[in-house]
Design an enzyme around this catalytic site. Sequence first.
Site, PDB file in Angstrom:
ATOM      1  N   CYS A 152       0.838  -1.204   0.000  1.00 52.03           N
ATOM      2  CA  CYS A 152       0.000   0.000   0.000  1.00 52.03           C
ATOM      3  C   CYS A 152       0.872   1.253   0.000  1.00 52.03           C
ATOM      4  CB  CYS A 152      -0.906   0.019   1.228  1.00 52.03           C
ATOM      5  SG  CYS A 152      -2.203  -1.235   1.239  1.00 52.03           S
ATOM      6  N   CYS A 157      23.747  -1.860   4.746  1.00 48.21           N
ATOM      7  CA  CYS A 157      24.680  -1.438   5.793  1.00 48.21           C
ATOM      8  C   CYS A 157      26.117  -1.815   5.451  1.00 48.21           C
ATOM      9  CB  CYS A 157      24.269  -2.012   7.143  1.00 48.21           C
ATOM     10  SG  CYS A 157      24.418  -3.805   7.284  1.00 48.21           S
ATOM     11  N   CYS A 178      -3.585  -6.689  -0.728  1.00 50.76           N
ATOM     12  CA  CYS A 178      -4.494  -6.678   0.425  1.00 50.76           C
ATOM     13  C   CYS A 178      -5.872  -6.090   0.123  1.00 50.76           C
ATOM     14  CB  CYS A 178      -3.857  -5.941   1.602  1.00 50.76           C
ATOM     15  SG  CYS A 178      -3.789  -4.142   1.440  1.00 50.76           S
ATOM     16  N   CYS A 182      37.928   0.838  -5.877  1.00 52.32           N
ATOM     17  CA  CYS A 182      37.042   1.076  -4.738  1.00 52.32           C
ATOM     18  C   CYS A 182      37.148  -0.143  -3.823  1.00 52.32           C
ATOM     19  CB  CYS A 182      35.603   1.319  -5.203  1.00 52.32           C
ATOM     20  SG  CYS A 182      34.866  -0.075  -6.072  1.00 52.32           S
TER      21      CYS A 182
END
Length: 451
Positions: free
Chosen positions: A232, A246, A307, A408
Site C-alpha cells: 500500500c 549497511c 491486500c 574502490c
Amino acid sequence: MIDSEALESERVKLKRDIADLRANLNRKEQCLRELEAAIAAGEDSDEAEESSNDMPTPQTKLTNDDIARYSRQLILQDFGVQGQLKLKNSSVLIVGMGGLGCPAAQYLVAAGCGHLGLIDYDEVERSNLHRQILHSEHRCGMSKAESARIALLELNSHCQIRCHSRLINSMNAMHIIRPYDVVLDCSDNVATRYLLNDACVMLRKPLVSGSALKMDGQLTVYGYGQGPCYRCIYPVPPPPEAVTNCGDGGVLGAVTGIIGAMQALEAIKVIIGLGDVMSGRLLIFDGSSFMFRNIRIRTKRPNCHVCSAQPLITELIDYEMFCGMHATDKDNPLDLLEPDQRLEVKEYHQKLQSQPHLLLDVRPPAEFEICQLPRSINVPLSEILDDSYLKRFAKQLEDKELPIVLLCRRGNDSQIAVQHITNRFPAHSIRDLVGGLHAWTGSVDATFPIY
C-alpha cells in the site's frame, strides 16, 4: 635473497586459512550435535525444522518459576497474568538474525515468548559482531540461526526455538510462516520485504517491520487490523541503484539495537493487545540528534495488488526479478564495463604499478582513512559524478598517454566512475581494478585489511 614481505603475506594467509578451517569445523560439529539431539529425541531433524504442525497445547496457568522470572512485568496493570499467558502461548518468527533480529529475539525470549522461529541463511562473521549481539567470536563460521539459538537458550531454556538455516523464498515462505502468530521483518533488504509482506497478507499475519542504516532507523507494523500493508505504501520497488545496505552505507550497532528492541515491544503489544500498535504510522529515529518522529502514513490502498478486496496477486512471485536485486544483504557485483576497460589486480601489481599512472580511489574519505594503496589519491565517487574532480586533475587529463586506474572497495563504484570519466574523455586509457581492495587482499597482499 629472501623476500620477507612475501613470506609475511604467506604467513598471514595461512593463519587466515587455518581460522577458516576451524570455523568450518565448529560449524560441522554443531550440525552433528543438532543431528544427534534430533535422533535422541526420536525425530528427523529436517522434519523438526520444516514441520508446520500446530504449536504445543496452550498453557492455562503460570508456574512458580514463571511468576518469579516475570514478576516485574506481571505487576504491570495492563499486562498481568493473562498477558503473560498469551506471551507464553505465542509464536513469533524472526526473519534475519542480524543487527535487528538479535536484540528483538533477545527481548522476546527474555519476556517469556513461548515459541520462537529464527530464519537466516548466513554464517557469523567478525564484521557482524559490533551489532549482532547474540553471536560471539568463537561462533564465527556457524549458522547465524544456530548461533542465536545457543545464546537465547542460555537466557531462557523454557523457550521453544526452531531454526531455519536457509534463505526464505517464494517456494518455502508460506510453509514456514503459517504456524506463527506474528512475523518480524529484520531482513533489511527490499526483495525480502515484498516477499514477507505478501505472504503475511495471504496468511493474515501481522508483520513488524524495522530497518536501520547509518545513524537512522524506522519502525512500523503492516497488515494489522485495518492498517495498510507494505505494498500500500510502496506499490513499486525502488531502482536497485537507489538502495544502500549497511555493508556499503555503514550502521552504528546501537541504532540497530534500539530498532530491534522496539520491534520486540511491538510484537508483544500485538500478541497481548497492549497499547496502541504502530499500525498506519511510521516511527523515524535520528540517532545523530536523538530525535523520534511519529508520522501517519497512508491508509489501505483500495486497489492494492495484495491486500485489497480483489487482489491481483494471489500467490507468491519471483521477488528478485520483481525488485531487480537479490534477496540478501550481500553486494551484487556489477558488470558495466567492457573487458578492455577492466584490470585484474595481479596484472596491475606485476606490470602497471611500477609505471607512471594515476591511481584514483573513489571510496568516501572515511573509508579511505581506514586503508589505502600506496600512491593512491582519494577522489570520492560523488566528486566524479558532479565533475568537481576536473579542476584537480586538469593537467593529468590533458595527457592522453597517462593510464588512469580507478579502484574502490569491491569493484562496483569504480565501474560507475570509469563509465562517467570515459564519457568525458573517450580517448583516454581509463580502467578499473576488478574486485577492488577485496581482490587485492585475496590475490596480492593478504596482510591488507578487509572491512
